[in-house]
Write a protein that holds these residues in place. Sequence first.
Motif, PDB file in Angstrom:
ATOM      1  N   UNK A  11       6.423  98.178  70.606  1.00 28.68           N
ATOM      2  CA  UNK A  11       7.642  97.347  70.512  1.00 28.68           C
ATOM      3  C   UNK A  11       8.747  97.468  71.362  1.00 28.68           C
ATOM      4  N   UNK A  12       8.911  98.629  72.054  1.00 30.43           N
ATOM      5  CA  UNK A  12       9.972  98.889  73.105  1.00 30.43           C
ATOM      6  C   UNK A  12       9.434  98.652  74.501  1.00 30.43           C
ATOM      7  N   UNK A  13       8.070  98.916  74.537  1.00 31.03           N
ATOM      8  CA  UNK A  13       7.521  98.527  75.918  1.00 31.03           C
ATOM      9  C   UNK A  13       7.514  96.878  76.039  1.00 31.03           C
ATOM     10  N   UNK A  14       7.371  96.087  74.830  1.00 29.70           N
ATOM     11  CA  UNK A  14       7.272  94.399  75.003  1.00 29.70           C
ATOM     12  C   UNK A  14       8.908  94.266  75.153  1.00 29.70           C
ATOM     13  N   UNK A  42      15.608  98.885  80.126  1.00 29.26           N
ATOM     14  CA  UNK A  42      15.770 100.409  79.528  1.00 29.26           C
ATOM     15  C   UNK A  42      16.654 100.234  78.590  1.00 29.26           C
ATOM     16  N   UNK A  43      17.808  99.710  78.716  1.00 33.48           N
ATOM     17  CA  UNK A  43      18.996  99.707  77.591  1.00 33.48           C
ATOM     18  C   UNK A  43      18.623  98.925  76.392  1.00 33.48           C
ATOM     19  N   UNK A  44      17.907  97.818  76.702  1.00 32.14           N
ATOM     20  CA  UNK A  44      17.676  96.953  75.474  1.00 32.14           C
ATOM     21  C   UNK A  44      16.337  97.891  74.663  1.00 32.14           C
ATOM     22  N   UNK A  45      15.432  98.467  75.321  1.00 32.85           N
ATOM     23  CA  UNK A  45      14.330  99.054  74.837  1.00 32.85           C
ATOM     24  C   UNK A  45      15.028 100.465  73.832  1.00 32.85           C
TER      25      UNK A  45
END
Length: 68
Positions: A11-14, A42-45
């Motif tokens: 989910x973080x990669x997507x 990066x901040x969004x993930x």
Amino acid sequence: MKISGAKLIIAMAICFVILFLMNYIGNEGAVDRIYRASLVGFAGAVGLGISLWYMNKKSDDNDHHHFD
């Protein structure tokens, strides 16, 4: 929720890829657009990971109040 769980990492990669591409494509005039796009991705993930971890920790509460 495990921080190193496969679902969270996917989910973080997507999230990173979507935010990176949106910022990279939409920011054509900037000189440092790769740097900005990578920081936003990066901040969004990281934000997604923290929020999912918090919501899962909050839902593990076993103190259900029964009104019957």
